[in-house]
Scaffold this active site. Structure first.
Site, PDB file in Angstrom:
ATOM      1  N   SER A   1      -9.710   1.664   2.866  1.00  0.00           N
ATOM      2  CA  SER A   1      -8.886   2.461   1.983  1.00  0.00           C
ATOM      3  C   SER A   1      -7.844   1.638   1.222  1.00  0.00           C
ATOM      4  CB  SER A   1      -8.174   3.560   2.774  1.00  0.00           C
ATOM      5  OG  SER A   1      -7.309   2.987   3.731  1.00  0.00           O
TER       6      SER A   1
ATOM      7  N   LYS B   1       0.852  -1.202   0.000  1.00  0.00           N
ATOM      8  CA  LYS B   1       0.000   0.000   0.000  1.00  0.00           C
ATOM      9  C   LYS B   1       0.884   1.246   0.000  1.00  0.00           C
ATOM     10  CE  LYS B   1      -3.984   1.914   2.515  1.00  0.00           C
ATOM     11  NZ  LYS B   1      -4.862   1.723   3.691  1.00  0.00           N
TER      12      LYS B   1
ATOM     13  N   SER C   1      -9.930  -0.578   6.989  1.00  0.00           N
ATOM     14  CA  SER C   1      -9.352  -0.391   5.653  1.00  0.00           C
ATOM     15  C   SER C   1      -8.685  -1.621   5.034  1.00  0.00           C
ATOM     16  CB  SER C   1      -8.347   0.763   5.674  1.00  0.00           C
ATOM     17  OG  SER C   1      -9.018   1.978   5.791  1.00  0.00           O
TER      18      SER C   1
END
Lengths: 433, 89
Positions: free
Chosen positions: A114, A39, A138
């Site tokens: 997210s 990420k 997330s």
């Protein structure tokens, strides 16, 4: 260490990646030659790291996050940085400054957020595993929406050193993968003590998933099946829990009364922490250049107005407001009392059951653009945020579909019993595949 | 209820930079969100219980760190090994 060359040229039709590394040389270890995506809020030495924000466009970290260092030592091929909601603030990955990620199960829908890029990269078959971060769901939300597995580890189990902070007291880096075994393997690589993170605990993860759950007691909180939860999603999750009963587990009804105000407590806490954490983005040490001919405030405001997206600015302002004189007691202090109540509710339930089960998300993945109002977007996090407030581990494992879209079964456990939630998810996965 | 004036003040405090055209939307959204936060008024108690946490500190000794070159690499304006910032005075 022997070097292995890895060539990565994915057909990224879902906009899962912000950066890809075409030629990767990796070493030898447990993950030799395994493509792992990271990420974009996790620092990677020499690889641009933007948090999907214009304010970090062009930023190349001079050091690796602890988890990235561990990945490199394990021989994994770090093949790219994945798209996300800017700084982790969102539930759909639509808040990326570089365009939304699409859900590989239906490209008209969001992948969740997210960590939506990480989930889509796995679900779209581009990588086997990925790292995500989970501040209020997330990792689990995109895992549920894309039909993959994602673990939010116990707070303190995985080092946050090198994670670009948004809400320190809530967030954890965690593993995502196609299978529970992959998630467990990746957890084994990233967990453990790191002296650079003052909240790090010395609890390495050396577990191999076991499918035996005979005699396990599962708590079923009424609040996870109540108002706001799509009845069809609830039915699919109930069927999955029935499957766990067939495998020898017993279920007990339970209640988390603090759920009433958990979401408010979460949003007050995370916006307050964000307002402090994101003060560092000033265009001086990194990011777009501040105009040094202007006065400090004028230059600072110019950089931040142009560099931050709307949701980030909204959360910084909300947090600044909640911490401001005259409002601190009403919002921040009350949120911390509420947080203690959430923790206490979980501790009480876990004195009687081994794990808690329910849906990960109240609905299946939204259509792109469906949630335009910020409050209605926040409300969709109701089933994931209690876990972050309490610091406990939770996993999302695919458990069926509604209208063709994946549904996630969420298993929550006692602090530092990440192994147990993995075992329950594994037992379910083995029974249905 | 927060007013546009208060939202503007908060934006100033946070150095967020706000356009007058955005004020109305932000104020409207803040009021909806803050109204939802009012549910915290139902929480009993004024102070979170301390959880026997302790600070984790290291000895204050110099350790190897990043080189000056590495640290300055991402800064837009540098001069003589320093980072150049907007004027404060």
């Amino acid at each position: 260490m022997a070097g292995h060359d890895f060539c990565f040229e994915p057909d990224d039709r879902y906009n899962a990646f912000l950066t890809t590394c075409k030629n990767v040389t990796c070493g030898s270890g447990n993950l030799t030659g395994v493509a792992v995506a990271v990420k974009d809020n996790i620092s990677t030495k020499g690889i641009e790291t933007t948090c999907a924000s214009k304010i970090l466009k062009g930023y190349v970290p001079p050091y690796d996050a602890h988890v990235v260092e561990l990945l490199r030592q394990s021989g994994a091929a770090i093949v790219g940085k994945t798209n996300m909601d800017e700084f982790g603030m969102g539930t759909t990955t639509e808040n990326s400054a570089f365009g939304p990620t699409l859900n590989p199960c239906d490209t008209g829908r969001v992948p969740g957020g997210s960590s939506g890029g990480s989930a889509a990269a796995i679900a779209g078959g581009m990588v086997r595993m990925a790292l995500g971060t989970d501040t209020g769901g997330s990792i689990r939300c995109p895992a549920a929406f894309c039909g993959i597995v994602g673990l939010k580890p116990t707070y303190g189990r995985v080092s946050r050193y090198g994670l670009i902070a948004y809400a320190n007291s809530l967030e954890q880096i965690g593993p995502m993968g196609r299978t529970v075994t992959d998630v467990s393997t990746l957890m084994g690589v990233i967990a453990g003590y790191d002296r650079h993170d003052s909240t790090s605990c010395n609890k390495p993860f050396t577990h191999t998933p076991r499918a035996d759950i005979k005699g396990l007691k599962i708590g079923i909180p009424g609040e996870y099946f109540g108002a706001g939860v799509d009845p069809e999603v609830a039915t699919v999750v109930n069927t999955a829990i029935g499957r766990l009963e067939e495998l020898g587990a017993t279920t007990v009804p339970c209640s988390v009364p603090s759920m009433e105000y958990a979401l408010a407590a979460y949003y007050v806490t995370c916006t307050c922490e964000a307002s402090s954490n994101l003060a560092r983005f000033d265009g001086v040490r990194y990011g777009p250049a501040a105009d040094t001919n202007k006065s400090w405030h004028a230059a600072y405001q110019e950089v931040r107005r142009a560099g931050f997206g709307t949701e980030v600015r909204r959360r910084i302002m909300l947090g600044t407001f909640a911490l401001s004189s005259g409002y601190y007691g009403k919002y921040y202090t009350k949120a911390q009392v509420a947080r203690e109540n959430v923790k206490r509710d979980f501790a009480r339930i876990f004195s009687e059951v081994d794990v808690i089960a329910g849906p990960t998300m109240p609905t299946v993945a939204f259509k792109l653009g469906e949630k335009s109002d910020p409050l209605s977007m926040y409300l969709s996090d109701i089933l994931t945020v209690p876990v972050n407030l309490a610091g406990i581990p939770a996993i999302s494992v695919p458990c069926g579909k509604v209208a063709g879209m994946p549904v996630g079964l969420q298993i929550m456990g006692r602090p530092f019993e990440d192994e147990r939630v993995i075992d329950v998810a594994y037992a379910y996965e083995q029974a249905v595949t | 209820m927060v007013t546009e004036h208060e939202v503007n003040h908060i934006a100033e405090l946070a150095d967020i930079g706000i356009n007058t055209g955005e004020l109305g939307t932000f104020t409207h959204q803040f009021n909806a969100i803050l109204e939802y936060f009012d549910i915290l008024d139902r929480v009993m108690g004024e102070q979170a219980v301390s959880r026997d946490l302790c600070n984790v500190l290291r000895e204050d000794v110099v350790e190897p760190s990043l080189s000056q070159e590495d640290v300055l690499r991402n800064a837009a304006h540098t001069e003589d090994g320093f980072i150049k910032a907007p004027r404060v005075m």
